[in-house]
Write a protein that holds these residues in place. Structure first.
Motif, PDB file in Angstrom:
ATOM      1  N   VAL A 174       0.889  -1.097   0.018  1.00 32.49           N
ATOM      2  CA  VAL A 174       0.237   0.010   0.312  1.00 32.49           C
ATOM      3  C   VAL A 174       0.883   1.509  -0.075  1.00 32.49           C
ATOM      4  O   VAL A 174       0.204   1.595  -1.307  1.00 32.49           O
ATOM      5  CB  VAL A 174      -1.682   0.399   1.681  1.00 32.49           C
ATOM      6  N   SER A 175       1.871   1.511   0.212  1.00 32.27           N
ATOM      7  CA  SER A 175       2.777   2.616   0.809  1.00 32.27           C
ATOM      8  C   SER A 175       3.598   2.566  -0.191  1.00 32.27           C
ATOM      9  O   SER A 175       3.602   3.220  -0.642  1.00 32.27           O
ATOM     10  CB  SER A 175       3.816   2.283   2.092  1.00 32.27           C
ATOM     11  N   LEU A 176       3.749   1.603  -1.339  1.00 28.70           N
ATOM     12  CA  LEU A 176       4.389   1.672  -2.022  1.00 28.70           C
ATOM     13  C   LEU A 176       3.633   1.861  -3.437  1.00 28.70           C
ATOM     14  O   LEU A 176       3.969   2.960  -4.304  1.00 28.70           O
ATOM     15  CB  LEU A 176       5.349   0.325  -2.744  1.00 28.70           C
ATOM     16  N   TRP A 177       2.311   1.713  -3.606  1.00 29.06           N
ATOM     17  CA  TRP A 177       1.562   2.156  -4.471  1.00 29.06           C
ATOM     18  C   TRP A 177       1.479   3.784  -4.223  1.00 29.06           C
ATOM     19  O   TRP A 177       0.807   4.482  -5.066  1.00 29.06           O
ATOM     20  CB  TRP A 177       0.385   1.133  -4.584  1.00 29.06           C
ATOM     21  N   LEU A 178       1.425   3.785  -3.106  1.00 31.99           N
ATOM     22  CA  LEU A 178       0.482   5.696  -2.382  1.00 31.99           C
ATOM     23  C   LEU A 178       1.962   6.803  -3.104  1.00 31.99           C
ATOM     24  O   LEU A 178       1.388   7.010  -3.377  1.00 31.99           O
ATOM     25  CB  LEU A 178       0.827   5.967  -0.925  1.00 31.99           C
ATOM     26  N   LEU A 179       3.152   5.659  -3.311  1.00 34.02           N
ATOM     27  CA  LEU A 179       4.428   6.430  -3.274  1.00 34.02           C
ATOM     28  C   LEU A 179       4.376   6.766  -4.472  1.00 34.02           C
ATOM     29  O   LEU A 179       4.291   7.998  -5.256  1.00 34.02           O
ATOM     30  CB  LEU A 179       5.608   5.960  -2.890  1.00 34.02           C
ATOM     31  N   THR A 191       0.262  14.495   0.887  1.00 31.97           N
ATOM     32  CA  THR A 191       0.552  14.179   2.689  1.00 31.97           C
ATOM     33  C   THR A 191      -1.025  13.884   4.350  1.00 31.97           C
ATOM     34  O   THR A 191      -0.825  12.806   4.518  1.00 31.97           O
ATOM     35  CB  THR A 191       0.168  15.767   3.148  1.00 31.97           C
ATOM     36  N   ALA A 192      -2.449  13.922   3.545  1.00 32.23           N
ATOM     37  CA  ALA A 192      -3.609  13.436   4.398  1.00 32.23           C
ATOM     38  C   ALA A 192      -3.583  12.231   3.945  1.00 32.23           C
ATOM     39  O   ALA A 192      -3.658  11.428   4.835  1.00 32.23           O
ATOM     40  CB  ALA A 192      -4.620  14.606   3.283  1.00 32.23           C
ATOM     41  N   ALA A 193      -3.277  11.584   2.661  1.00 29.74           N
ATOM     42  CA  ALA A 193      -3.116  10.521   2.537  1.00 29.74           C
ATOM     43  C   ALA A 193      -2.550   8.858   3.213  1.00 29.74           C
ATOM     44  O   ALA A 193      -2.228   8.369   3.908  1.00 29.74           O
ATOM     45  CB  ALA A 193      -2.960   9.844   1.143  1.00 29.74           C
TER      46      ALA A 193
END
Length: 319
Positions: A218-223, A269-271
């Motif tokens: 999830v962190s990777l896809w968000l990045l 930032t919010a995500a």
């Protein structure tokens, strides 16, 4: 009232973050203007690289050329951009954290939070930058040592003008980017940890690495999601600005591009703040109970464990 479903995936994080700042649109819009100098720089700097005399055209003659700016002025501008960007991250994170828990969001309270979070953010950012530099330097030195050993043993012959050396350099550069991407993926919650848990220095980086464990995809896809959008926005608007540099309406892409970047930086930032809350729930650090007959986890996500009066209840389904 039926509890909304929030999934532990990219869509769940994005939808929850949008819900929060849409409910407090004017508040987050005001805070997003702290990203304006950074957004402006991201649009202008590539344009200056493409055209060194962009600001020397008649309608921009009031702006000094980038080559004529003294070093002190450049450093001062970079410092201002850095400080305002950290202020934006701190206040938006603080507001999103409160909004997620259902608490009222107040502008002056968000600004006041800078007295507690700004200098810890500065220290954490400095530590992260030093570590990234050391990681890059160590990797490049390691590659250099391997190449030198290969040369001394006669296994490697380097022709700096050959296509093979070009491909080798590209592979080394891509590998370094992947390493830095992996590190950044694990440190993505560091600034949120600073604001939410009052940690600073190495501690937020270690804490973020732990929280992201199990949620790295999830962190990777968000990045990647925001990275691609930000990159494309910068590229399109900078290219357009360069092509229109001789036109009287050349400021239009600059304004539109900066506004889009402000929006994406606000959303990113919010995500990250929402992802932090979900990561805490994933690791069982928040009150969790199973619903009878359902495969859902009902997760109580209060802003303050000692003040759970305004708890925001979310149904989380593992993706």
């Amino acid at each position: 009232m039926e509890t909304p479903v929030r999934t532990l995936d990219l869509d769940g994080v994005l939808s929850e973050s949008k819900r929060i700042f849409r409910a407090n649109y004017s508040h987050f819009l005001a805070l997003s203007f702290l990203f304006l100098p950074l957004s402006f720089s991201l649009i202008i700097n590539p344009t200056l690289s493409l055209s060194g005399n962009f600001f020397t055209s008649d309608h921009f003659s009031k702006f000094p050329s980038n080559h004529q700016k003294p070093v002190v002025s450049n450093l001062l501008y970079i410092l201002i951009v850095f400080v305002l960007a950290l202020c934006a991250i701190a206040t938006i994170t603080y507001s999103t954290y409160h909004g997620f828990s259902g608490k009222p969001i107040k502008f002056f309270a968000a600004v006041k939070s800078l007295t507690f979070s700004f200098f810890p953010l500065v220290s954490t950012a400095c530590v992260a930058l030093v570590l990234l530099f050391l990681i890059s330097l160590t990797f490049l030195l390691f590659v250099g040592v391997i190449v030198m050993m290969g040369q001394n043993l006669g296994f490697v012959l380097i022709d700096y003008n050959s296509i093979h050396f070009t491909w080798f350099s590209a592979v080394v550069g891509a590998t370094l980017i992947l390493i830095l991407l992996y590190v950044h993926m694990n440190w993505s919650l560091a600034f949120v940890v600073v604001v939410a848990e009052s940690k600073w220095g190495f501690a937020p980086l270690i804490r973020s690495w732990y929280l992201v464990k199990g949620m790295r995809s999830v962190s990777l896809w968000l990045l990647l999601y925001f990275g691609v959008f930000l990159g494309c926005t910068v590229w399109v608007n900078s290219d357009t600005l360069h092509a229109m540099s001789s036109q009287t309406y050349a400021l239009l892409p600059m304004i539109l591009g900066s506004s889009m970047l402000m929006w994406f930086l606000l959303w990113s930032t919010a995500a990250n703040t929402v992802l932090y809350m979900y990561c805490k729930a994933f690791h069982g650090e928040l009150a969790i109970k199973m619903a009878d007959g359902l495969a859902h986890n009902y997760i109580n996500l209060p802003f303050d464990d000692e003040k759970a009066h305004h708890a925001h209840v979310v149904t989380v389904v593992a993706a």
